[in-house]
Design a protein around this motif. Structure first.
Motif, PDB file in Angstrom:
ATOM      1  N   UNK A   1      15.484  12.179  -9.277  1.00 42.61           N
ATOM      2  CA  UNK A   1      15.722  11.433 -10.515  1.00 42.61           C
ATOM      3  C   UNK A   1      15.800   9.926 -10.258  1.00 42.61           C
ATOM      4  N   UNK A   2      16.430   9.507  -9.153  1.00 48.07           N
ATOM      5  CA  UNK A   2      16.555   8.066  -8.917  1.00 48.07           C
ATOM      6  C   UNK A   2      15.214   7.420  -8.607  1.00 48.07           C
ATOM      7  N   UNK A   3      14.344   8.141  -7.901  1.00 48.62           N
ATOM      8  CA  UNK A   3      13.013   7.604  -7.620  1.00 48.62           C
ATOM      9  C   UNK A   3      12.192   7.526  -8.905  1.00 48.62           C
ATOM     10  N   UNK A   4      12.271   8.558  -9.731  1.00 47.61           N
ATOM     11  CA  UNK A   4      11.567   8.530 -11.017  1.00 47.61           C
ATOM     12  C   UNK A   4      12.023   7.340 -11.847  1.00 47.61           C
ATOM     13  N   UNK A   5      13.312   7.046 -11.819  1.00 53.15           N
ATOM     14  CA  UNK A   5      13.841   5.919 -12.591  1.00 53.15           C
ATOM     15  C   UNK A   5      13.321   4.592 -12.046  1.00 53.15           C
ATOM     16  N   UNK A   6      13.232   4.457 -10.725  1.00 50.37           N
ATOM     17  CA  UNK A   6      12.733   3.219 -10.119  1.00 50.37           C
ATOM     18  C   UNK A   6      11.266   3.015 -10.456  1.00 50.37           C
ATOM     19  N   UNK A   7      10.471   4.059 -10.288  1.00 43.56           N
ATOM     20  CA  UNK A   7       9.035   3.947 -10.573  1.00 43.56           C
ATOM     21  C   UNK A   7       8.808   3.613 -12.042  1.00 43.56           C
ATOM     22  N   UNK A   8       9.578   4.237 -12.926  1.00 47.22           N
ATOM     23  CA  UNK A   8       9.455   3.932 -14.351  1.00 47.22           C
ATOM     24  C   UNK A   8       9.854   2.488 -14.641  1.00 47.22           C
ATOM     25  N   UNK A   9      10.949   2.037 -14.055  1.00 39.59           N
ATOM     26  CA  UNK A   9      11.406   0.660 -14.273  1.00 39.59           C
ATOM     27  C   UNK A   9      10.384  -0.356 -13.759  1.00 39.59           C
ATOM     28  N   UNK A  10       9.659  -0.006 -12.706  1.00 37.97           N
ATOM     29  CA  UNK A  10       8.665  -0.917 -12.143  1.00 37.97           C
ATOM     30  C   UNK A  10       7.529  -1.222 -13.107  1.00 37.97           C
ATOM     31  N   UNK A  11       7.355  -0.389 -14.108  1.00 42.40           N
ATOM     32  CA  UNK A  11       6.288  -0.637 -15.075  1.00 42.40           C
ATOM     33  C   UNK A  11       6.516  -1.931 -15.842  1.00 42.40           C
ATOM     34  N   UNK A  12       7.764  -2.403 -15.880  1.00 36.11           N
ATOM     35  CA  UNK A  12       8.045  -3.692 -16.518  1.00 36.11           C
ATOM     36  C   UNK A  12       7.357  -4.831 -15.775  1.00 36.11           C
ATOM     37  N   UNK A  13       7.178  -4.687 -14.470  1.00 33.55           N
ATOM     38  CA  UNK A  13       6.482  -5.712 -13.693  1.00 33.55           C
ATOM     39  C   UNK A  13       5.015  -5.777 -14.114  1.00 33.55           C
TER      40      UNK A  13
ATOM     41  N   UNK B   1       9.687 -14.318  -6.257  1.00 35.09           N
ATOM     42  CA  UNK B   1       8.365 -13.693  -6.133  1.00 35.09           C
ATOM     43  C   UNK B   1       7.356 -14.421  -7.021  1.00 35.09           C
ATOM     44  N   UNK B   2       6.218 -14.789  -6.426  1.00 33.74           N
ATOM     45  CA  UNK B   2       5.162 -15.494  -7.164  1.00 33.74           C
ATOM     46  C   UNK B   2       4.062 -14.562  -7.634  1.00 33.74           C
ATOM     47  N   UNK B   3       3.882 -13.443  -6.946  1.00 28.34           N
ATOM     48  CA  UNK B   3       2.815 -12.521  -7.328  1.00 28.34           C
ATOM     49  C   UNK B   3       2.918 -11.233  -6.544  1.00 28.34           C
ATOM     50  N   UNK B   4       2.269 -10.185  -7.064  1.00 27.04           N
ATOM     51  CA  UNK B   4       2.294  -8.870  -6.419  1.00 27.04           C
ATOM     52  C   UNK B   4       0.884  -8.284  -6.424  1.00 27.04           C
ATOM     53  N   UNK B   5       0.426  -7.842  -5.262  1.00 24.22           N
ATOM     54  CA  UNK B   5      -0.824  -7.099  -5.133  1.00 24.22           C
ATOM     55  C   UNK B   5      -0.488  -5.692  -4.640  1.00 24.22           C
ATOM     56  N   UNK B   6      -1.166  -4.713  -5.178  1.00 24.27           N
ATOM     57  CA  UNK B   6      -0.804  -3.335  -4.835  1.00 24.27           C
ATOM     58  C   UNK B   6      -2.025  -2.436  -4.860  1.00 24.27           C
TER      59      UNK B   6
ATOM     60  N   UNK C   1       0.850  -1.186   0.000  1.00 26.54           N
ATOM     61  CA  UNK C   1       0.000   0.000   0.000  1.00 26.54           C
ATOM     62  C   UNK C   1       0.887   1.237   0.000  1.00 26.54           C
ATOM     63  N   UNK C   2       0.520   2.246  -0.808  1.00 21.59           N
ATOM     64  CA  UNK C   2       1.247   3.516  -0.819  1.00 21.59           C
ATOM     65  C   UNK C   2       2.706   3.242  -1.219  1.00 21.59           C
ATOM     66  N   UNK C   3       3.686   3.699  -0.479  1.00 18.84           N
ATOM     67  CA  UNK C   3       5.086   3.417  -0.825  1.00 18.84           C
ATOM     68  C   UNK C   3       5.397   1.935  -0.719  1.00 18.84           C
ATOM     69  N   UNK C   4       4.634   1.203   0.073  1.00 18.31           N
ATOM     70  CA  UNK C   4       4.798  -0.242   0.108  1.00 18.31           C
ATOM     71  C   UNK C   4       4.540  -0.879  -1.241  1.00 18.31           C
ATOM     72  N   UNK C   5       3.653  -0.274  -2.037  1.00 18.74           N
ATOM     73  CA  UNK C   5       3.403  -0.780  -3.391  1.00 18.74           C
ATOM     74  C   UNK C   5       4.626  -0.575  -4.277  1.00 18.74           C
ATOM     75  N   UNK C   6       5.263   0.581  -4.176  1.00 13.70           N
ATOM     76  CA  UNK C   6       6.477   0.850  -4.953  1.00 13.70           C
ATOM     77  C   UNK C   6       7.571  -0.146  -4.567  1.00 13.70           C
ATOM     78  N   UNK C   7       7.730  -0.371  -3.261  1.00 16.95           N
ATOM     79  CA  UNK C   7       8.747  -1.308  -2.777  1.00 16.95           C
ATOM     80  C   UNK C   7       8.437  -2.722  -3.269  1.00 16.95           C
ATOM     81  N   UNK C   8       7.169  -3.127  -3.215  1.00 12.68           N
ATOM     82  CA  UNK C   8       6.785  -4.462  -3.662  1.00 12.68           C
ATOM     83  C   UNK C   8       7.091  -4.657  -5.143  1.00 12.68           C
ATOM     84  N   UNK C   9       6.739  -3.693  -5.968  1.00 11.98           N
ATOM     85  CA  UNK C   9       6.997  -3.807  -7.403  1.00 11.98           C
ATOM     86  C   UNK C   9       8.492  -3.828  -7.690  1.00 11.98           C
TER      87      UNK C   9
END
Length: 285
Positions: free
Chosen positions: A207-219, A113-118, A95-103
């Motif tokens: 910039x580093x957070x933007x890069x992480x969030x963008x990279x998470x879209x691959x998940x 990892x078998x699955x992700x809920x967010x 949830x919230x930043x926990x979703x970013x961390x999970x992804x």
């Protein structure tokens, strides 16, 4: 339900655990703690899962070492926690930043990892301040203004006293509000709470957070990894536009409308969240 701690990276992380079976790790955001999941994890555990709700470093009952408490710090501690508990065949719920961390964890450690809920987490960087609604834009511009943000969050405990209750449809009891206050009664303990809004990726910064969030879209686009998006109406971070974007770009993605809610959905919709998780897990887990 039992509470325990594990030593990692020169400090410790506190967590609660209930049930047995394949592990499901619940990750909270700002300004909460594992307490956020108290009305969710029991029902998921009864369906045959080992449910673990973690307090992020500097938050809840976890240690408060000298850190900047940036997103990358939290990612490292969660990684160390998973390794310390030797968790595999892992489902992540954030949830919230926990979703970013999970992804992020699912992206970097796909083999465990078998699955992700967010729910209610940042799925895309915010391109322009003007893309935010007026109320959110005004709030986050204030808390990201040097001096103003520190006064509001560190001195006045604004996120716990004002933002948290405002993001819940029902009224928290005094006991519940006191439980959320407990880790942050000392202004010095509120540094992680202040840091999180500084991390929101807006107009490319940080910039580093933007890069992480963008990279998470691959998940989200991974056709082989089961994912569950839980959203409410009207939502806050994930509203209709984000749900539509997920429908367009997500694969192996189940989307569940929980009903009325804004941001802190585990407080307003715990039964619906547990039911959706159990239904989703039963299909593939």
């Amino acid at each position: 339900m039992r509470s325990a701690t594990v030593e990692v990276q020169g400090s410790w992380l506190q967590y609660v655990e209930v049930g047995a079976g394949d592990p499901v790790l619940f990750l909270h955001g700002n300004p909460t703690s594992s307490y956020l999941w108290r009305n969710v994890i029991g029902a998921v555990a009864r369906a045959g899962r080992r449910c673990i709700a973690l307090d992020l470093i500097g938050m809840g009952g976890s240690g408060k070492p000298t850190l900047d408490y940036r997103l990358v710090d939290h990612l490292g501690f969660v990684e160390a926690f998973v390794e310390a508990l030797e968790l595999s065949d892992l489902t992540l719920v954030g949830h919230d930043w926990g979703a970013v961390i999970a992804l992020d964890h699912a992206r970097r450690f796909r083999d465990r990892v078998r699955g992700v809920a967010f729910m209610e987490g940042h799925l895309r960087p915010i391109a322009r301040w003007s893309d935010m609604d007026e109320g959110s834009r005004g709030l986050f511009q204030r808390v990201r203004t040097p001096g103003v943000g520190e006064q509001l969050i560190i001195q006045e405990n604004f996120f716990v006293e004002e933002v948290l209750p405002a993001g819940i449809l029902r009224t928290l009891s005094q006991e519940e509000l006191d439980a959320y206050r407990a880790p942050y009664r000392d202004p010095a303990a509120r540094l992680p709470v202040w840091r999180w809004p500084q991390e929101i990726p807006i107009e490319g910064a940080p910039a580093d957070v933007a890069a992480i969030v963008t990279a998470n879209q691959a998940v989200l686009a991974d056709p082989d990894l089961p994912k569950l998006l839980l959203h409410a109406n009207p939502g806050a971070v994930i509203g209709p536009a984000e749900v539509a974007w997920c429908r367009e770009h997500g694969q192996a993605l189940t989307i569940v409308d929980l009903g009325p809610g804004t941001h802190f959905l585990p407080e307003d919709r715990p039964t619906e969240i547990a039911t959706a998780l159990n239904n989703w897990l039963s299909r593939w887990g």
